[in-house]
Design an enzyme around this catalytic site. Sequence first.
Site, PDB file in Angstrom:
ATOM      1  N   GLU B 279     -23.421   6.143  61.226  1.00 26.20           N
ATOM      2  CA  GLU B 279     -24.594   7.212  61.637  1.00 26.20           C
ATOM      3  C   GLU B 279     -25.709   6.226  60.956  1.00 26.20           C
ATOM      4  O   GLU B 279     -26.699   6.549  61.534  1.00 26.20           O
ATOM      5  CB  GLU B 279     -24.032   8.402  61.163  1.00 26.20           C
ATOM      6  CG  GLU B 279     -25.009   9.564  61.750  1.00 26.20           C
ATOM      7  CD  GLU B 279     -24.406  11.017  61.804  1.00 26.20           C
ATOM      8  OE1 GLU B 279     -23.471  11.105  61.816  1.00 26.20           O
ATOM      9  OE2 GLU B 279     -25.313  11.827  61.220  1.00 26.20           O
ATOM     10  N   GLU B 282     -26.637   3.544  62.942  1.00 25.08           N
ATOM     11  CA  GLU B 282     -27.206   4.245  64.090  1.00 25.08           C
ATOM     12  C   GLU B 282     -28.687   4.710  64.128  1.00 25.08           C
ATOM     13  O   GLU B 282     -29.508   4.370  64.947  1.00 25.08           O
ATOM     14  CB  GLU B 282     -26.364   5.193  64.774  1.00 25.08           C
ATOM     15  CG  GLU B 282     -26.779   5.764  65.982  1.00 25.08           C
ATOM     16  CD  GLU B 282     -26.128   7.198  66.476  1.00 25.08           C
ATOM     17  OE1 GLU B 282     -25.241   7.541  65.804  1.00 25.08           O
ATOM     18  OE2 GLU B 282     -26.371   7.630  67.623  1.00 25.08           O
ATOM     19  N   SER B 326     -26.388  11.996  67.773  1.00 24.12           N
ATOM     20  CA  SER B 326     -25.851  10.775  67.133  1.00 24.12           C
ATOM     21  C   SER B 326     -24.521  10.736  67.943  1.00 24.12           C
ATOM     22  O   SER B 326     -23.937  11.785  68.355  1.00 24.12           O
ATOM     23  CB  SER B 326     -25.397  11.027  65.683  1.00 24.12           C
ATOM     24  OG  SER B 326     -24.241   9.808  65.485  1.00 24.12           O
ATOM     25  N   LYS B 365     -12.998  23.281  65.303  1.00 25.41           N
ATOM     26  CA  LYS B 365     -12.293  21.964  65.197  1.00 25.41           C
ATOM     27  C   LYS B 365     -11.083  22.007  66.208  1.00 25.41           C
ATOM     28  O   LYS B 365     -10.607  21.037  66.540  1.00 25.41           O
ATOM     29  CB  LYS B 365     -11.766  21.547  63.906  1.00 25.41           C
ATOM     30  CG  LYS B 365     -12.922  21.012  62.940  1.00 25.41           C
ATOM     31  CD  LYS B 365     -13.444  19.753  63.173  1.00 25.41           C
ATOM     32  CE  LYS B 365     -14.626  19.378  62.275  1.00 25.41           C
ATOM     33  NZ  LYS B 365     -15.477  18.147  62.685  1.00 25.41           N
TER      34      LYS B 365
END
Lengths: 162, 595
Positions: B279, B282, B326, B365
């Site tokens: 990340e 990125e 992201s 999750k």
Amino acid sequence: MSNPTTEAGCGNALFAELGEFIEGQSKGRDALIPILHKAQDLFGFLPVDVQEFVAAKMGLPVGEVYGVVTFYHYFTMQPRGRHTVNVCLGTACYVRGAQKVVEALTEELGVKMGETTPDRRFSLTTQRCFGACGLAPVIMVNDDVHGRVTPKKVAAILARYE
Amino acid sequence: MAIKLTIDNQPVSVADGATVLEAAQATGIKIPTLCHLDGVSSPGSCRVCLVEIEGARTLQPSCVTAASEGMVVKTTSKTARQARKLSVELMLANHPWDCNACVRNGECDLQKLAQDMGIAEVRFPYVKPATPIDQSTDALVRDMDKCVLCRRCIGVCQDVQGVGTLAPRNRGFDTIVGSGAGDNLCDAICVQCGQCSAVCPVGAIYEKDSIEDVWGALDDPSKHVVVQTAPAIRAALGECFGLEPGTCVTGKMVTALRRLGFAKVFDTNFTADLTIIEEGHEFLTRLKKALADGDASVKLPMFTSCSPGWINYMEYFYPNLIPNISTCKSPQQMFGALAKTYYAEKQGIDPKDVVVVSIMPCTAKKFECERDEMNASGFQDVDYVLTTRELGRMIKQAGIDFLSLSDGEQDSPMGMSTGAADIFANTGGVMEAAIRTVYEVVTGRELPMDRLHVAPVQGLQGLKEAELTFQNCLDDWKFLEGVTAKVAVAHGLANARKVCEMVASGEADYHFVEVMCCPGGCIGGGGQPRLTSNDVRNARIKAIYAEDEGRPMRKSHENPAITQLYKDFLGQPLGHKSHELLHTGYAAKQPAATS
Ligand code: SF4
Ligand code: SF4
Ligand code: SF4
Ligand code: FES
């Protein structure tokens, strides 16, 4: 949520009118009840896709709109039939067997209280006392009062309304 | 201005505006409550907190009654005691009292109230018609027969999360908590955060149980079952065994998992470090394209993507932001994808025999691991998710005496991590971890902040901002010389909404935004031990920072197991393999009611 009534042509004019009405109202929750009144006037009832439309226009969660619709007896999510059958459940009628009349009506029409027959011929509702206690038990079909109703008479009364 | 009153003959002084309940609490007098939820809502509906106030005609609910000058309050008088008891008895009359078969047995507020008030039998017959149990989502179960209509879930869903899935419907005796306009949660716009389940005082909303599935895998000799634990578990699991909030139990947790039969005890922290590398790169790539190359197609700010409840929310309410999110998968999903490729390969195990279990603070999750795109390994990358609460139950089922366990250590390689990974557990942590690495990559120097902490993004304030100016940049990053990066951190979706609106309207010019769905971040997740108050949040966060500071390595790029992973398997950050396994895309969901 996909919204069949809004996308298909049939309800478009009504939705447009409702949309305009909503634009003209104040922003915020307070306007919800007048808006739902208007919607029910326009559509005759408040199906979920109408509620979703109202929620989206007002920026409210649909669950909240649904909560209000189900809270107030005035609002209905069932389409109205051509004729409304109203059974009095006031004390006098009750004592004189209104419950039996209710059973006969639900059996005859095949729907529960508060519902509408699939052919939209009848809607079935109840009310507390029409003030015609002398004729108990009483039912009203549209504006006609029928007194001293017995389960046996129910079919004949209904047959008069097409 | 202070107000003086008397409660149970004790003089009390409180600030103007305080309720009688708050005044009592300030004096150490405990009044029972049920519907009241600190800082969220007090519908004043349960009447469990009734007290006698001299001069008042009727008993008053203390949670919504303002304290006033000279007030004389009695909390223990016979009338008050009896009235409170009656409130609970009436609740029980509408309640299937089958505690032994209930998920909340032993940790139920209603059960506790009944016990405390000495209710041994229910005087009123149970008359409530049965409602079918709603099992329609991957994350949550709703058993409305158990609902006591306290409305805590509604307060949280509407006010803290700003999602508004839940609302009361019908009236009087028929009142229930509805979801959207249908019967099932799956038909409503719900992000599956589980915050409702975290505040429900009874067994009416709870996580969908995966314990049996996990036992099944552990009992199957043909399976190689590995486990990962999210950063937030270690600061909360102890609460399931009576430890104080904020007691870190990393070592005991590892030993317990090993005792349960997991072949390897790994750590989501490992892939949290990996997330920072991916990340962070990125982010820097986006900055370069936007600032140096003038590429207008690159969207800033970049938003973090580790929180599946936030991703759900964004897909429902702000799909326009998809280009800003992201592309990194969450650490849980990166872990699953690598366990069934990198790890399986290294160990010479057929990936079809590898079962990945996650211990997560989060109910969303459970939903995330079932998403269609989460099978980069050729299999479902993560097989089962257990919440912290479920792990606590599983340890008890196994008869393990958790408190007497000795400390164990995670297995390598996927158990190795740094302090930067620890702090993924709390709001501001992902941002801080990213800044530690990004700053060092760009300047070649360590982040010049006290103990590596980015103080402005710490703490429980809903929306936090910080600025970071790059100076004396390395040659590759000269375009960042003197550039001030603006970052923002939001937790709780109502706060996330504020940031989204500010970004959408162009009012905010952030470069990087961290969003965690749950208030406080994962340490306050919907699957954590109950009840998560702000005090509990702060205690857990403190434990996490202590864990971070106690580490020899506190920056993700220092993790040698991650370096090895790139060397042996991934190649380079944002490389081909990374894209295949570690990155993903998003799609708009049904248009939200509020769009
Ligand atoms: S919700 Fe509480 S009181 Fe009700 S059955 Fe479960 S444990 Fe018992
Ligand atoms: S899971 Fe979250 S969004 Fe869904 S109903 Fe519960 S609080 Fe609301
Ligand atoms: S579901 Fe739980 S939190 Fe929600 S109103 Fe019912 S008892 Fe209260
Ligand atoms: S806690 Fe005060 S009325 Fe429920």
